[in-house]
Design a protein around this motif. Structure first.
Motif, PDB file in Angstrom:
ATOM      1  N   ASN B  94      13.542  13.024  20.042  1.00  0.00           N
ATOM      2  CA  ASN B  94      13.218  12.926  18.627  1.00  0.00           C
ATOM      3  C   ASN B  94      11.702  12.761  18.492  1.00  0.00           C
ATOM      4  O   ASN B  94      11.161  11.740  18.896  1.00  0.00           O
ATOM      5  CB  ASN B  94      13.960  11.735  18.000  1.00  0.00           C
ATOM      6  N   PRO B  95      11.012  13.759  17.909  1.00  0.00           N
ATOM      7  CA  PRO B  95       9.550  13.688  17.846  1.00  0.00           C
ATOM      8  C   PRO B  95       9.026  13.044  16.562  1.00  0.00           C
ATOM      9  O   PRO B  95       7.817  12.894  16.384  1.00  0.00           O
ATOM     10  CB  PRO B  95       9.157  15.165  17.867  1.00  0.00           C
ATOM     11  N   ASN B  96       9.930  12.689  15.676  1.00  0.00           N
ATOM     12  CA  ASN B  96       9.523  12.281  14.332  1.00  0.00           C
ATOM     13  C   ASN B  96       9.150  10.823  14.176  1.00  0.00           C
ATOM     14  O   ASN B  96       9.656   9.950  14.866  1.00  0.00           O
ATOM     15  CB  ASN B  96      10.639  12.584  13.325  1.00  0.00           C
ATOM     16  N   ASP B  97       8.291  10.577  13.222  1.00  0.00           N
ATOM     17  CA  ASP B  97       7.955   9.228  12.776  1.00  0.00           C
ATOM     18  C   ASP B  97       9.041   8.832  11.786  1.00  0.00           C
ATOM     19  O   ASP B  97       9.137   9.440  10.709  1.00  0.00           O
ATOM     20  CB  ASP B  97       6.565   9.265  12.120  1.00  0.00           C
ATOM     21  N   PRO B  98       9.862   7.826  12.095  1.00  0.00           N
ATOM     22  CA  PRO B  98      10.999   7.492  11.226  1.00  0.00           C
ATOM     23  C   PRO B  98      10.611   6.991   9.834  1.00  0.00           C
ATOM     24  O   PRO B  98      11.471   6.913   8.957  1.00  0.00           O
ATOM     25  CB  PRO B  98      11.727   6.370  11.993  1.00  0.00           C
ATOM     26  N   ILE B 130       4.132  13.256  23.327  1.00  0.00           N
ATOM     27  CA  ILE B 130       4.755  14.285  24.171  1.00  0.00           C
ATOM     28  C   ILE B 130       4.936  15.606  23.416  1.00  0.00           C
ATOM     29  O   ILE B 130       4.633  16.673  23.938  1.00  0.00           O
ATOM     30  CB  ILE B 130       6.093  13.770  24.736  1.00  0.00           C
ATOM     31  N   TYR B 131       5.402  15.519  22.170  1.00  0.00           N
ATOM     32  CA  TYR B 131       5.685  16.784  21.466  1.00  0.00           C
ATOM     33  C   TYR B 131       4.441  17.655  21.283  1.00  0.00           C
ATOM     34  O   TYR B 131       4.538  18.877  21.383  1.00  0.00           O
ATOM     35  CB  TYR B 131       6.425  16.539  20.135  1.00  0.00           C
ATOM     36  N   PRO B 132       3.226  17.064  21.051  1.00  0.00           N
ATOM     37  CA  PRO B 132       2.052  17.938  20.918  1.00  0.00           C
ATOM     38  C   PRO B 132       1.705  18.661  22.221  1.00  0.00           C
ATOM     39  O   PRO B 132       1.185  19.773  22.181  1.00  0.00           O
ATOM     40  CB  PRO B 132       0.919  16.974  20.532  1.00  0.00           C
ATOM     41  N   LYS B 133       2.022  18.017  23.362  1.00  0.00           N
ATOM     42  CA  LYS B 133       1.731  18.681  24.648  1.00  0.00           C
ATOM     43  C   LYS B 133       2.567  19.944  24.791  1.00  0.00           C
ATOM     44  O   LYS B 133       2.119  20.953  25.315  1.00  0.00           O
ATOM     45  CB  LYS B 133       2.054  17.752  25.811  1.00  0.00           C
ATOM     46  N   PHE B 134       3.823  19.836  24.337  1.00  0.00           N
ATOM     47  CA  PHE B 134       4.686  21.004  24.407  1.00  0.00           C
ATOM     48  C   PHE B 134       4.357  22.004  23.301  1.00  0.00           C
ATOM     49  O   PHE B 134       4.730  23.167  23.373  1.00  0.00           O
ATOM     50  CB  PHE B 134       6.154  20.582  24.309  1.00  0.00           C
ATOM     51  N   GLY B 135       3.715  21.532  22.266  1.00  0.00           N
ATOM     52  CA  GLY B 135       3.437  22.420  21.141  1.00  0.00           C
ATOM     53  C   GLY B 135       4.658  22.582  20.263  1.00  0.00           C
ATOM     54  O   GLY B 135       4.855  23.611  19.619  1.00  0.00           O
ATOM     55  N   ALA B 136       5.509  21.543  20.241  1.00  0.00           N
ATOM     56  CA  ALA B 136       6.668  21.605  19.354  1.00  0.00           C
ATOM     57  C   ALA B 136       6.167  21.531  17.923  1.00  0.00           C
ATOM     58  O   ALA B 136       5.304  20.716  17.599  1.00  0.00           O
ATOM     59  CB  ALA B 136       7.629  20.459  19.642  1.00  0.00           C
TER      60      ALA B 136
END
Lengths: 177, 209
Positions: B94-98, B130-136
């Motif tokens: 889950n990449p989101n800010d809740p 982590i999600y920015p590294k993947f470019g999600a």
């Protein structure tokens, strides 16, 4: 006498024929694949093939196509920006809100949303599962996240991914005008 | 004069090196992928290194609130089994800010995982590093990573299949095809990048206006 009639007829025919051609170029190609009627509201549904000519409108008008959905919070937050612009500007700018809601939610979510929020702008639904194809057709830089907006005039296109504000809306329209 | 030129050269070299380090590097297909350590719904921390025998990973950035993610939930559960048969582990993050959607909170992640009997780790990218590294860029967003000589490489990114709304009308099963081809030892994959509509990732740093 006969010649006068012939030449006048010829001129008339040529004139109307050329007028008809001009109109065909300037007419907006708007052919939804389906219309969903509910609660006095008619929602036009497009797949990408039928949407494409609309996105390629070529008649001196600036078109703004906003991709949104009722479940997308930032999309809903920016809707007033489009509505306000539309209320204060007439003339050569036409805005379409292209919903990417699920087709099964047209009567349960989309139309109620439009009615409850008194949306005045034209809402249409894009229902086409092959998004891997049409996302890139709309813009190869688009990641597929919404909201996203394209500005079109006579073949020129500006694409913006993400929420836009009043200034950005106006600036992009001005760039094309 | 010579000294000045030399000095300028050093300055430029240092500048270019530092520029490399500050860059926001997003993995491209073929790039080596760094491991992570993220909190799972059972309160333990999970890394790809924990799975010594996995041949690779199907990493899916997904969340509770997004209707696209919800539409894919059952297929993700199915994919976890399918991946495991091919010795790949599926990991959901889950990449989101809740604070944007309370439904995406850690507690709600636990509830959803229990309700749907998730058969895979459901991690939270708490620091959103982590999600920015993947470019999600959205949910759901899939990244398939292959292990080679004990290193991890990105081999696919994009969508799960070509029909979010009607699973029975799916024509192209992108992730399954990639897994099949990887299992067959294929190097030149049919799909490396696909696109789909999804919900933007909720991050205060990128939430403008």
């Amino acid at each position: 006498m006969k010649w006068k009639l012939i030449t006048h007829t010829l001129i008339f025919v040529l004139f109307t024929a050329s007028c008809a051609n001009n109109n065909r170029d300037k007419k907006l190609v708007y052919n939804p694949i389906k219309k969903v009627k509910d609660n006095n509201y008619t929602l036009d549904v497009f797949d990408y093939k039928s949407l494409k000519p609309l996105l390629e409108a070529n008649n001196d008008t600036v078109y703004v196509f906003n991709f949104w959905a009722t479940w997308c919070k930032p999309c809903i937050e920016e809707l007033p920006v489009f509505e306000e612009f539309n209320a204060n500007n007439s003339s050569k700018v036409k805005i379409f809100l292209i919903s990417l809601d699920f087709s099964k939610n047209i009567t349960t979510k989309l139309i109620p949303f439009i009615k409850n929020n008194n949306i005045k702008l034209k809402v249409i639904l894009l229902s086409d599962p092959d998004s891997n194809y049409w996302i890139n057709e709309i813009n190869s830089d688009w990641s597929g996240a919404i909201p996203a907006t394209i500005f079109v005039k006579n073949g020129d296109r500006i694409f913006v991914e993400g929420k836009i504000n009043k200034e950005e809306l106006q600036n992009n329209i001005n760039k094309l005008k | 004069m010579k000294n000045n030129v030399f000095l300028l050269g050093i300055v430029l070299l240092i500048f270019s090196l530092s520029a490399c380090n500050t860059g926001e590097k997003t993995y491209k297909i073929g790039d080596e992928v760094e491991d992570f350590s993220l909190k799972n719904i059972d309160e333990t921390y999970v890394s790809m290194a924990d799975y010594k025998y996995a041949k690779g990973f199907v990493i899916i950035f997904t969340c509770n609130h997004c209707p696209y993610s919800v539409a894919y939930e059952d297929r993700i559960i199915d994919l976890a089994d399918y991946a495991r048969e091919n010795e790949y582990e599926l990991i959901a993050i889950n990449p989101n800010d809740p604070s944007f959607y309370p439904e995406d909170s850690f507690e709600n992640m636990k509830i959803r995982a229990k309700e749907k009997s998730f058969n895979f780790p459901y991690l939270i990218d708490e620091k959103q590093e982590i999600y920015p590294k993947f470019g999600a860029t959205k949910t759901p967003h899939v990244f398939i990573v292959k292990k080679k000589n004990n290193k991890l490489y990105l081999v696919y990114k994009g969508a799960i299949d070509d029909n979010h709304e009607f699973p029975e009308q799916v024509k192209e099963k992108y992730v399954k095809t990639v897994l099949d081809e990887l299992a067959a030892g294929k190097e030149d994959l049919t799909y490396t990048e696909t696109k789909a509509i999804g919900c933007s990732i909720k991050d205060k740093r990128t939430e403008e206006k």
